[in-house]
Structures are given as structure tokens and as C-alpha cells.
Write an enzyme that holds these catalytic residues in place. Structure first.
Site, short mmCIF file in Angstrom:
data_model
loop_
_atom_site.label_atom_id
_atom_site.label_comp_id
_atom_site.label_asym_id
_atom_site.label_seq_id
_atom_site.Cartn_x
_atom_site.Cartn_y
_atom_site.Cartn_z
N GLU A 222 9.38 -7.80 -4.33
CA GLU A 222 9.33 -9.00 -3.48
C GLU A 222 10.16 -8.82 -2.20
OE1 GLU A 222 7.34 -11.11 -4.98
OE2 GLU A 222 7.61 -13.12 -4.15
N ARG B 62 10.74 -16.26 -3.14
CA ARG B 62 12.01 -15.52 -3.26
C ARG B 62 13.09 -16.33 -3.99
NH1 ARG B 62 11.02 -12.37 2.37
NH2 ARG B 62 9.88 -10.66 1.42
N PHE C 211 1.35 -0.88 -6.66
CA PHE C 211 2.44 -1.68 -7.23
C PHE C 211 2.07 -3.16 -7.28
CE2 PHE C 211 5.25 1.98 -6.94
CZ PHE C 211 5.97 1.79 -8.11
N ILE C 212 0.86 -3.44 -7.72
CA ILE C 212 0.40 -4.84 -7.77
C ILE C 212 0.66 -5.40 -9.17
CG2 ILE C 212 -1.57 -6.40 -7.47
CD1 ILE C 212 -0.48 -4.94 -4.87
N GLY D 152 5.09 -0.75 2.52
CA GLY D 152 5.82 -1.57 1.55
C GLY D 152 6.64 -2.59 2.32
N GLU E 5 0.86 -1.19 0.00
CA GLU E 5 0.00 0.00 0.00
C GLU E 5 0.90 1.25 0.00
OE1 GLU E 5 -2.66 -0.31 3.34
OE2 GLU E 5 -3.38 -2.28 2.69
N PRO E 6 0.33 2.41 -0.29
CA PRO E 6 1.17 3.62 -0.35
C PRO E 6 2.01 3.83 0.91
CG PRO E 6 -1.02 4.09 -1.21
CD PRO E 6 -1.07 2.69 -0.69
C1 LIG Z 1 7.73 -3.81 -10.26
C2 LIG Z 1 7.16 -4.05 -8.91
C3 LIG Z 1 6.20 -5.02 -8.74
C4 LIG Z 1 5.64 -5.25 -7.48
N1 LIG Z 1 4.65 -6.20 -7.33
C5 LIG Z 1 4.01 -6.34 -6.15
C6 LIG Z 1 2.91 -7.24 -5.99
O1 LIG Z 1 2.53 -7.97 -6.93
N2 LIG Z 1 2.27 -7.29 -4.80
C7 LIG Z 1 2.64 -6.53 -3.73
O2 LIG Z 1 2.02 -6.62 -2.68
N3 LIG Z 1 3.70 -5.66 -3.84
C8 LIG Z 1 4.39 -5.56 -5.02
N4 LIG Z 1 5.45 -4.66 -5.14
C9 LIG Z 1 5.83 -3.87 -3.99
C10 LIG Z 1 7.20 -4.21 -3.46
O3 LIG Z 1 7.23 -5.47 -2.84
C11 LIG Z 1 7.60 -3.04 -2.58
O4 LIG Z 1 7.92 -1.98 -3.47
C12 LIG Z 1 8.79 -3.32 -1.72
O5 LIG Z 1 8.42 -4.25 -0.74
C13 LIG Z 1 9.32 -2.05 -1.04
O6 LIG Z 1 8.32 -1.27 -0.52
P1 LIG Z 1 8.28 0.31 -0.83
O7 LIG Z 1 8.43 0.49 -2.29
O8 LIG Z 1 7.03 0.86 -0.18
O9 LIG Z 1 9.54 0.88 -0.12
P2 LIG Z 1 9.70 1.33 1.42
O10 LIG Z 1 9.25 0.24 2.30
O11 LIG Z 1 9.07 2.65 1.59
O12 LIG Z 1 11.26 1.45 1.53
C14 LIG Z 1 11.97 2.57 0.99
C15 LIG Z 1 13.44 2.30 1.11
O13 LIG Z 1 13.81 2.18 2.48
C16 LIG Z 1 14.41 0.92 2.75
N5 LIG Z 1 13.95 0.44 4.05
C17 LIG Z 1 12.68 0.34 4.47
N6 LIG Z 1 12.63 -0.14 5.73
C18 LIG Z 1 13.92 -0.34 6.11
C19 LIG Z 1 14.53 -0.81 7.30
N7 LIG Z 1 13.82 -1.16 8.36
N8 LIG Z 1 15.89 -0.91 7.31
C20 LIG Z 1 16.63 -0.57 6.23
N9 LIG Z 1 16.10 -0.11 5.09
C21 LIG Z 1 14.77 0.01 5.03
C22 LIG Z 1 13.96 0.00 1.63
O14 LIG Z 1 14.88 -1.03 1.41
C23 LIG Z 1 13.87 0.97 0.47
O15 LIG Z 1 15.12 1.14 -0.12
C24 LIG Z 1 6.05 -4.47 -6.39
C25 LIG Z 1 7.05 -3.49 -6.56
C26 LIG Z 1 7.59 -3.28 -7.80
C27 LIG Z 1 8.66 -2.23 -7.95
#
Ligand SMILES: Cc1cc2nc3c(=O)[nH]c(=O)nc-3n(C[C@H](O)[C@H](O)[C@H](O)COP(=O)(O)OP(=O)(O)OC[C@H]3O[C@@H](n4cnc5c(N)ncnc54)[C@H](O)[C@@H]3O)c2cc1C
Length: 381
Positions: A363, A241, A154-155, A129, A125-126
Site C-alpha cells: 500500500e 492507508r 503483487f495483486i 511500484g 507492475e514489474p
Molecule cells: C503483500 C503485498 C501485497 C500487495 N498488494 C497489492 C495490490 O493489491 N495491488 C497493487 O496494485 N499493488 C500491491 N502491492 C504492491 C505494493 O504496493 C508495492 O510493492 C509497493 O508500492 C512498492 O513497489 P515496489 O515493490 O515495486 O518497490 P519499488 O517502487 O521498486 O521500490 C523499491 C525500494 O525503493 C524505495 N523507493 C522507491 N522510490 C523511492 C523514492 N522516490 N525515494 C525513496 N525511496 C524510494 C521503496 O521505498 C522501496 O524500498 C502489494 C505488495 C505486497 C508486498
């Protein structure tokens, strides 16, 4: 060779044939147009790649995680978007296979296996992640159904799926133990598809928002008991994974194969009156790919053998981040070796480099995978 090994090799062989014959000729065009390749969906469904992990009794192929990884790897040698098609279908299906009631499995698994339906997996969700426990989507129980409200983003395959596996809070106060999973059919009132993302890589994969506004979902569409959603999510991701790792291995292997074959044909390695001094880089690439492959199949084997007490989540996380970091390195080096030619669309290497970047993020980001590994190591002490 045992029967199980023969069966796995059968999947690899079939995947190689389809990857070379059907996927490879389409890969550049899929990337350039960003289209969702329904023709590839049809071929994959015919060959059983989209019902790979569905048990036989529901019309599926009964493949194990190793076979799943093999198919993902072979497709990614030519096209990471096509490889993701196989992976996401399994990810969407897995919670149902792992935790669905008999009635729910009989209702939906044959539909996926026989009617070529697509399914997606909706957690992100927004504002949630990496920290999936902070999702805001809620499922409120009302008589014989739940009302779901929330916004997923991002689904993968959000805009093209027939079924949606959605995670929501049934009891937010219970935190992780208050999350439940649901199967929702396309066309259900209140379920809609929002923005489609325009991505730099894996462009043939459809990535969208999924919006839930008072979506009425029968209790019988809940996957397992209330509160087992977190367990379903984690068990699913532990299994997927290694397949993402396999996708990264295939991508890196594809880049190396291309570099060697075309480089030799065209004399790339002997420019400027001598060699470009790339031999040691080629050797490094080959070693790194083999190391990543070994880790991926070790994680897959751990899943398949189900040996109690093995830290499967750690190996699963290791395989994902190591293989995708290697894919990023190998594809970047491959572009570097080709110099300006590597930057052009006359060669697949710049596409592969863009695709590798995406694998490091989805993932669960590679930073988060490192945290999973470190936490497991520290807990074991
Ligand atoms: C092409 C694509 C397809 C996807 N498909 C799906 C899907 O089918 N279903 C689904 O549910 N999701 C999906 N996603 C979502 C994806 O799993 C998330 O983008 C990912 O988990 C990261 O979440 P975020 O983008 O909100 O980043 P955030 O969680 O906001 O993180 C931002 C940055 O901070 C870092 N970070 C966050 N927390 C920590 C911490 N505690 N310690 C150190 N670093 C941290 C992260 O590594 C990242 O670099 C998809 C994403 C992409 C790009």
C-alpha cells in the site's frame, strides 16, 4: 454517545466477537499452510464486513472509514491475513463507489454485497511500484470497447477475485491525467492469473500476477470519465492507508496481549532468578500502540468529517508508516523478550513479526509515505 458513535462501536463489537470466535482459532493454521481461507470469507460476508463501505442503496452496510478501521484492527489482533481480506475488498470497491456511473454501480455493487463476490485492486507492475505513473498497461479504444494489454504483479486476491479494478493508460502522453480505471469480470477472455507469490508474512493472503492480453472491456465498464484514474487511485489510497495503519495497530496489540497474558501465566518475566527487566519495554510498547491508534483514528476521522482544507493525504500517510513501524518494533521486541521460545511456532509472535514486515511494504512503502508527509509540509510553507 451519538448515533454515529453507537454504530461504529457496534461494528467494533461485532468484529471482536468474530475475531475471537472464528478468526483466532484459524490464524496459525492459515499461516502454516498459506491457504486462502474461504471459510473466513463466508463468515465475513455474512456479517457484512466485505460490503462495509458499499452504500445502503446498493445493498451494502454504509460503514464509514472509522468503522472500516475498527474492523481491520480487531481482526489483526489475531490474524493479519484475515484483516487484509476486509481491507482489500474495500480498496477494490472504493474506486467504483467514488467514481462509477450509476449504471456501473447498480451492475456491480449489489453483486459484491449480496452474492459475496471478491474484488481486487490492480495498479502495480514489474516496473511500476512506488512510481505508479510509470505503469505500462494500455487501454486502446476501439469502437464500443477498449482493448487492455499489460501485466500487473503483487495483486492481493488476484487469483480468487470475481471482479478486477484495473488501472491503465488511455492516453499515455497525458501522464497522470491519461490514466483510467476499469472493472473487469473474472473469466473475460484474455484475463489470466500468473505466478502466485510465496511470501514470508501475511501468508493467508493470495498475491498473484494478473495478465491482460487483448482483454475486451466495454466502454460502460470504465470507472468515470477517461483520465480520472489517478484521482480515483489517490482518493482510494487516502482512505485505505488508515485501515492499513489500523491493521498494524491490531497486530501490535495482539503481540502485547499475548506477551502479557502468557508471560504472566508461565512466569516468563521472572526467569533466571529475577525479572528479565522487561517492564520498561512493556510500557514502551503500550504507549507506542496507543500513539499509533490515536493517529490512525485521527486520519480516519478527517476522512469521515470531510473538513475542507485538512491535509488528509498527509495524515493518512503518517498513520500508515507510523503504525506499521510500531508494529515492526513491538513484534520484534516481543520475540526478543521470549528469546528462543519467541522464534518457535509454539507462539504466534514470530508470525506477527513476519506479518508486520509486509505491512511496512505494501500500500505504498513507508519510505514513500514519509515523502508524502515531507512534500505536504514543504508545500504548506
Ligand atoms: C503483500 C503485498 C501485497 C500487495 N498488494 C497489492 C495490490 O493489491 N495491488 C497493487 O496494485 N499493488 C500491491 N502491492 C504492491 C505494493 O504496493 C508495492 O510493492 C509497493 O508500492 C512498492 O513497489 P515496489 O515493490 O515495486 O518497490 P519499488 O517502487 O521498486 O521500490 C523499491 C525500494 O525503493 C524505495 N523507493 C522507491 N522510490 C523511492 C523514492 N522516490 N525515494 C525513496 N525511496 C524510494 C521503496 O521505498 C522501496 O524500498 C502489494 C505488495 C505486497 C508486498
Amino acid at each position: 454517545m451519538s448515533d454515529v458513535e453507537r454504530e461504529r462501536e457496534g461494528w467494533r463489537k461485532k468484529a471482536t466477537e468474530v475475531a475471537r470466535g472464528v478468526v483466532a482459532p484459524r490464524a496459525a493454521q492459515i499461516d502454516a499452510t498459506g491457504e486462502f481461507a474461504w471459510d473466513i470469507v463466508d463468515v465475513f460476508a455474512q456479517h457484512g464486513f466485505l460490503s462495509l463501505i458499499i452504500p445502503k442503496e446498493y445493498g451494502g452496510m454504509d460503514g464509514d472509514i472509522t468503522s472500516f478501521c475498527m474492523v481491520a484492527e480487531e481482526m489483526a489482533i489475531y490474524c493479519a491475513s484475515s484483516s487484509l481480506l476486509v481491507i482489500v475488498q474495500a480498496v477494490g470497491t472504493m474506486p467504483l463507489v467514488l467514481g462509477g456511473t450509476e449504471e456501473l454501480k447498480k451492475r456491480y455493487l449489489p453483486k459484491l454485497a449480496k452474492e459475496k463476490g471478491l474484488i481486487c485492486f490492480c495498479i502495480t507492475e514489474p516496473d511500476a511500484g512506488s512510481d505508479a505513473a510509470s505503469i505500462r498497461t494500455k487501454a486502446l479504444l476501439k469502437d464500443d470497447h477498449y482493448l487492455l494489454n499489460g501485466r500487473k504483479c503483487f495483486i492481493t486476491n488476484g487469483g480468487v477475485s470475481d471482479l478486477y479494478t484495473v488501472f491503465a493508460f488511455t492516453h499515455a502522453e497525458k501522464k497522470m491525467e491519461g490514466i483510467s480505471g476499469f472493472v473487469i469480470e473474472k473469466g473475460t477472455l484474455g484475463l489470466s492469473v500468473g505466478k502466485t507469490e510465496e511470501k514470508m508474512g501475511i501468508r493467508g493472503s493470495n498475491t498473484t500476477e494478473v495478465i491482460l492480453e487483448d482483454v475486451k472491456v466495454p466502454i460502460s465498464n470504465r470507472i468515470g470519465e477517461e483520465g480520472v484514474g489517478w484521482w480515483l487511485m489517490m482518493r482510494t489510497l487516502n482512505r485505505s492507508r488508515p485501515a492499513i495503519g489500523a491493521q498494524a495497530v491490531g497486530l501490535a496489540q495482539g503481540a502485547l496481549n499475548y506477551l502479557i497474558q502468557h508471560g504472566q501465566e508461565k512466569g516468563w518475566f521472572k526467569r533466571n532468578g529475577g525479572t528479565l527487566g522487561v517492564e520498561s519495554t512493556l510500557a514502551d510498547m503500550a504507549v507506542e500502540i496507543e500513539a499509533a491508534r490515536a493517529l490512525v483514528y485521527k486520519a480516519a476521522r478527517m476522512m469521515d468529517e470531510k473538513v475542507k482544507g485538512t491535509p488528509v493525504q498527509m495524515f493518512s500517510a503518517m498513520s500508515k508508516f507510523f503504525a506499521s513501524d510500531i508494529a515492526m518494533k513491538v513484534t520484534t521486541d516481543a520475540v526478543q523478550i521470549l528469546q528462543w521460545e519467541g522464534l518457535t511456532r509454539s507462539h504466534p509472535l514470530e508470525r506477527m513479526m513476519r506479518d508486520a514486515k509486509v505491512i511496512q511494504i505494501f500500500e505504498g512503502t513507508n519510505q514513500i509515505q514519509r515523502m508524502v508527509v515531507a512534500h505536504t509540509l514543504l508545500k504548506a510553507k
